[in-house]
Design a protein around this motif. Structure first.
Motif, PDB file in Angstrom:
ATOM      1  N   ILE A 135       0.809  -1.228   0.000  1.00 30.71           N
ATOM      2  CA  ILE A 135       0.000   0.000   0.000  1.00 30.71           C
ATOM      3  C   ILE A 135       0.837   1.270   0.000  1.00 30.71           C
ATOM      4  CG2 ILE A 135      -1.949  -1.121   1.160  1.00 30.71           C
ATOM      5  CD1 ILE A 135      -1.045   0.192   3.774  1.00 30.71           C
ATOM      6  N   GLY A 136       2.143   1.144  -0.151  1.00 32.54           N
ATOM      7  CA  GLY A 136       3.022   2.314  -0.081  1.00 32.54           C
ATOM      8  C   GLY A 136       2.689   3.396  -1.085  1.00 32.54           C
ATOM      9  N   ASP A 137       2.289   3.005  -2.292  1.00 31.99           N
ATOM     10  CA  ASP A 137       2.003   3.982  -3.346  1.00 31.99           C
ATOM     11  C   ASP A 137       0.547   4.449  -3.353  1.00 31.99           C
ATOM     12  OD1 ASP A 137       4.607   3.908  -4.252  1.00 31.99           O
ATOM     13  OD2 ASP A 137       4.223   2.268  -5.658  1.00 31.99           O
ATOM     14  N   MET A 138      -0.263   3.905  -2.470  1.00 33.21           N
ATOM     15  CA  MET A 138      -1.673   4.297  -2.430  1.00 33.21           C
ATOM     16  C   MET A 138      -1.861   5.648  -1.746  1.00 33.21           C
ATOM     17  SD  MET A 138      -3.824   0.817  -1.565  1.00 33.21           S
ATOM     18  CE  MET A 138      -5.381   1.715  -1.768  1.00 33.21           C
ATOM     19  N   ARG A 139      -2.826   6.430  -2.241  1.00 32.18           N
ATOM     20  CA  ARG A 139      -3.178   7.672  -1.575  1.00 32.18           C
ATOM     21  C   ARG A 139      -3.853   7.350  -0.249  1.00 32.18           C
ATOM     22  NH1 ARG A 139      -6.719  11.165  -5.510  1.00 32.18           N
ATOM     23  NH2 ARG A 139      -8.005   9.293  -5.261  1.00 32.18           N
ATOM     24  N   LEU A 140      -3.599   8.153   0.746  1.00 32.65           N
ATOM     25  CA  LEU A 140      -4.136   7.886   2.074  1.00 32.65           C
ATOM     26  C   LEU A 140      -5.649   7.764   2.072  1.00 32.65           C
ATOM     27  CD1 LEU A 140      -1.896  10.300   4.149  1.00 32.65           C
ATOM     28  CD2 LEU A 140      -1.841   7.807   4.207  1.00 32.65           C
ATOM     29  N   GLU A 141      -6.321   8.645   1.316  1.00 38.35           N
ATOM     30  CA  GLU A 141      -7.777   8.635   1.315  1.00 38.35           C
ATOM     31  C   GLU A 141      -8.363   7.417   0.616  1.00 38.35           C
ATOM     32  OE1 GLU A 141      -6.568  11.755  -1.869  1.00 38.35           O
ATOM     33  OE2 GLU A 141      -5.791  10.931   0.016  1.00 38.35           O
ATOM     34  N   ASP A 142      -7.526   6.677  -0.130  1.00 43.60           N
ATOM     35  CA  ASP A 142      -8.022   5.506  -0.860  1.00 43.60           C
ATOM     36  C   ASP A 142      -7.857   4.201  -0.083  1.00 43.60           C
ATOM     37  OD1 ASP A 142      -8.688   7.140  -2.968  1.00 43.60           O
ATOM     38  OD2 ASP A 142      -6.837   6.768  -4.072  1.00 43.60           O
ATOM     39  N   ILE A 143      -7.127   4.244   1.017  1.00 44.27           N
ATOM     40  CA  ILE A 143      -6.833   3.024   1.770  1.00 44.27           C
ATOM     41  C   ILE A 143      -8.041   2.618   2.614  1.00 44.27           C
ATOM     42  CG2 ILE A 143      -5.381   1.994   3.555  1.00 44.27           C
ATOM     43  CD1 ILE A 143      -3.139   3.858   2.634  1.00 44.27           C
ATOM     44  N   GLY A 144      -8.486   1.380   2.422  1.00 42.83           N
ATOM     45  CA  GLY A 144      -9.617   0.853   3.176  1.00 42.83           C
ATOM     46  C   GLY A 144      -9.229  -0.406   3.931  1.00 42.83           C
ATOM     47  N   ALA A 145     -10.189  -0.973   4.640  1.00 39.25           N
ATOM     48  CA  ALA A 145      -9.924  -2.167   5.438  1.00 39.25           C
ATOM     49  C   ALA A 145      -9.405  -3.317   4.585  1.00 39.25           C
ATOM     50  CB  ALA A 145     -11.195  -2.589   6.182  1.00 39.25           C
ATOM     51  N   ARG A 146      -9.933  -3.455   3.359  1.00 39.91           N
ATOM     52  CA  ARG A 146      -9.495  -4.544   2.488  1.00 39.91           C
ATOM     53  C   ARG A 146      -8.026  -4.407   2.114  1.00 39.91           C
ATOM     54  NH1 ARG A 146     -12.173  -9.045   3.084  1.00 39.91           N
ATOM     55  NH2 ARG A 146     -14.403  -8.575   3.396  1.00 39.91           N
ATOM     56  N   ASP A 147      -7.560  -3.174   1.978  1.00 42.42           N
ATOM     57  CA  ASP A 147      -6.148  -2.949   1.663  1.00 42.42           C
ATOM     58  C   ASP A 147      -5.264  -3.317   2.839  1.00 42.42           C
ATOM     59  OD1 ASP A 147      -6.636  -1.694  -0.975  1.00 42.42           O
ATOM     60  OD2 ASP A 147      -7.590  -0.123   0.222  1.00 42.42           O
ATOM     61  N   VAL A 148      -5.716  -2.976   4.042  1.00 40.30           N
ATOM     62  CA  VAL A 148      -4.959  -3.351   5.240  1.00 40.30           C
ATOM     63  C   VAL A 148      -4.924  -4.870   5.377  1.00 40.30           C
ATOM     64  CG1 VAL A 148      -4.811  -3.145   7.758  1.00 40.30           C
ATOM     65  CG2 VAL A 148      -5.581  -1.190   6.378  1.00 40.30           C
ATOM     66  N   LEU A 149      -6.030  -5.521   5.042  1.00 39.07           N
ATOM     67  CA  LEU A 149      -6.070  -6.987   5.089  1.00 39.07           C
ATOM     68  C   LEU A 149      -5.078  -7.604   4.114  1.00 39.07           C
ATOM     69  CD1 LEU A 149      -9.892  -7.763   5.376  1.00 39.07           C
ATOM     70  CD2 LEU A 149      -8.131  -8.222   7.088  1.00 39.07           C
ATOM     71  N   ARG A 150      -4.909  -6.979   2.952  1.00 35.57           N
ATOM     72  CA  ARG A 150      -3.945  -7.505   1.969  1.00 35.57           C
ATOM     73  C   ARG A 150      -2.526  -7.493   2.540  1.00 35.57           C
ATOM     74  NH1 ARG A 150      -2.965  -4.806  -2.560  1.00 35.57           N
ATOM     75  NH2 ARG A 150      -3.994  -2.857  -2.007  1.00 35.57           N
ATOM     76  N   VAL A 151      -2.270  -6.581   3.459  1.00 36.83           N
ATOM     77  CA  VAL A 151      -0.968  -6.519   4.116  1.00 36.83           C
ATOM     78  C   VAL A 151      -0.854  -7.579   5.207  1.00 36.83           C
ATOM     79  CG1 VAL A 151       0.570  -5.091   5.511  1.00 36.83           C
ATOM     80  CG2 VAL A 151      -0.744  -4.048   3.647  1.00 36.83           C
ATOM     81  N   LEU A 152      -1.908  -7.716   5.992  1.00 34.48           N
ATOM     82  CA  LEU A 152      -1.842  -8.556   7.197  1.00 34.48           C
ATOM     83  C   LEU A 152      -2.090 -10.043   6.968  1.00 34.48           C
ATOM     84  CD1 LEU A 152      -3.793  -6.243   9.678  1.00 34.48           C
ATOM     85  CD2 LEU A 152      -1.313  -6.453   9.422  1.00 34.48           C
ATOM     86  N   GLU A 153      -3.030 -10.380   6.095  1.00 33.92           N
ATOM     87  CA  GLU A 153      -3.442 -11.778   5.952  1.00 33.92           C
ATOM     88  C   GLU A 153      -2.307 -12.752   5.632  1.00 33.92           C
ATOM     89  OE1 GLU A 153      -8.177 -11.745   4.821  1.00 33.92           O
ATOM     90  OE2 GLU A 153      -6.729 -11.436   3.193  1.00 33.92           O
ATOM     91  N   PRO A 154      -1.331 -12.393   4.754  1.00 36.39           N
ATOM     92  CA  PRO A 154      -0.276 -13.360   4.434  1.00 36.39           C
ATOM     93  C   PRO A 154       0.562 -13.797   5.634  1.00 36.39           C
ATOM     94  CG  PRO A 154      -0.359 -11.619   2.787  1.00 36.39           C
ATOM     95  CD  PRO A 154      -1.239 -11.187   3.914  1.00 36.39           C
TER      96      PRO A 154
END
Length: 421
Positions: free
Chosen positions: A146-165
């Motif tokens: 999510i490093g290149d994502m705009r802050l306002e575009d980051i949602g729970a699903r994006d955080v899950l993509r980081v954590l789930e693996p």
């Protein structure tokens, strides 16, 4: 009313409100008014472009303010935005000026937010090493996703993509990572770079989507290298080039934690005294730990290249300490070579799982037990807390010289009989 203005869905006019289905199906060019006194309508252009518009009056002048496009901006979101604007105008504010101000402010990505957050919070870290460790977790796991994502575009699903693996395999790391993402996004909200709920919040949010860290099935101890495979593993490892290989060799020879080795600086090393002193701030127990260096461990250090201005002993290609993933990835590559050939490779004798860097400490403990090493001596070599609080208070020595002989004997586990250390 112009012909263009008259393109209103009959049902919408009758009910004086749009519905999600109406918005989804609106395709004819025109303006589809929502009603409700907010001045909100959906504009559909001849080329099919669709976007939300709100008619507002500021200082007796009528304006049209864009609110985004469906489906990204839903009907409910458009209504909320329109209501916020109405309230702002009522309290003397100017939504147009606010929008213009937002446009002139550079868009901030999550990666930039991490850097800015760390700069603002420098005083809260115990030392620079702690700050680097804090950043390393985000750099390893979050920024690639999510490093290149705009802050306002980051949602729970994006955080899950980081954590789930890593949620079930590195639960403690993942839990700390979630907290750090939450901290950065919380700062971003207060600083005005994003709005809404924090998508990395645990309670009532990610807690509904991820298993509780305390409930995640534990895989037992870290998978250890079997003693019978030690010499084969060492031959394989030393045949590989690169800083990660040297660092992993040093981890094995010192039975230290990988984080202690990766954070090691030359100022901690006394080559003449054959000693590595890890400061309390970098130790899990918060107590200084002295590590006697075997001949083989010293040989590893003497092979290392030096980078001008770089204090890290095992530095990354761009400077700074190696990442946590560097050593793990190397062991995985070593294992993959065998698995590709249909062989077991280096697996834990009990669990059958592939060995990992931290498991080398268990390998050392198994060897010490089989070799009849004094329990207290072995535990002190691993920097474990030994004895009761009273016993520790009266103990005046860390048995350094006895541990020096111990580590020389441990080094012999990895080399073929008769080979030079």
């Amino acid at each position: 009313m112009s012909e263009f203005d008259s393109k209103v869905l009959p049902k919408a006019r009758a009910a004086n409100r749009l519905t999600a289905a109406m918005v989804r199906n609106a395709s004819l060019p025109g303006k589809y008014f929502d009603g409700g006194g907010l001045g909100l309508f959906l504009r559909v252009e001849k080329n099919g472009t669709r976007f939300w518009v709100q008619r507002i009056t500021i200082n007796r002048k009528r304006h049209e303010l864009g609110l985004g496009s469906p489906p990204v901006v839903t009907l409910a979101m458009a209504r909320d935005a329109a209501m916020d604007n109405k309230r702002m105008i009522r309290s003397g504010g100017d939504p147009l000026a606010q929008k213009a101000k937002r446009k002139t402010r550079p868009t901030m990505t999550f990666a930039r937010a991490v850097e800015t957050y760390l700069e603002a919070k420098t005083a809260e870290f115990r030392n620079d090493k702690h700050r680097k460790q804090w950043y390393a977790t985000l750099n390893t796991y979050a920024l690639p996703v999510i490093g290149d994502m705009r802050l306002e575009d980051i949602g729970a699903r994006d955080v899950l993509r980081v954590l789930e693996p890593i949620w079930t395999t590195k639960t403690e790391t993942a839990s700390r990572l979630r907290g750090r993402i939450e901290a950065v996004l919380s700062w971003a909200t207060v600083a005005g770079h994003r709005k809404g709920d924090n998508p990395a919040r645990w309670k009532g949010n990610l807690s509904e989507l991820l298993a509780k860290p305390s409930k995640v099935r534990k895989g037992g101890n870290h998978a250890a290298l079997a003693l019978k495979d030690a010499q084969r593993w060492w031959t394989d490892l030393t045949a590989r080039e690169g800083m990660a290989s040297y660092a992993l060799q040093f981890v094995a020879l010192t039975a230290a934690r990988s984080g202690e080795v990766r954070g090691m600086t030359w100022s901690e090393v006394d080559l003449k005294s054959k000693l590595w002193t890890v400061p309390a701030a970098r130790m899990k127990a918060g107590k200084e730990h002295r590590v006697p260096l075997s001949k083989l461990a010293l040989a590893v250090l003497q092979k290392l290249p030096r980078l001008e201005g770089e204090e890290s002993v095992f530095f990354a290609p761009k400077g700074g300490a190696l990442s946590d993933m560097a050593l793990s990835a190397l062991m995985r590559r070593m294992q993959n070579t065998y698995e590709a050939a249909g062989e077991d490779g280096y697996v834990d004798a009990r669990s059958g799982r592939p060995a990992v860097p931290h498991g080398l400490r268990s390998t050392f403990r198994d060897w010490a037990a089989e070799a009849g090493v004094d329990h207290q001596l072995a535990e002190m070599a691993l920097a474990h807390t030994v004895g009761s609080e009273v016993e520790r208070a009266y103990r005046r020595t860390d048995l350094l010289e006895r541990r020096r002989d111990l580590m020389e004997n441990w080094a012999k586990v990895f080399v073929q009989s008769g080979n030079k250390l």
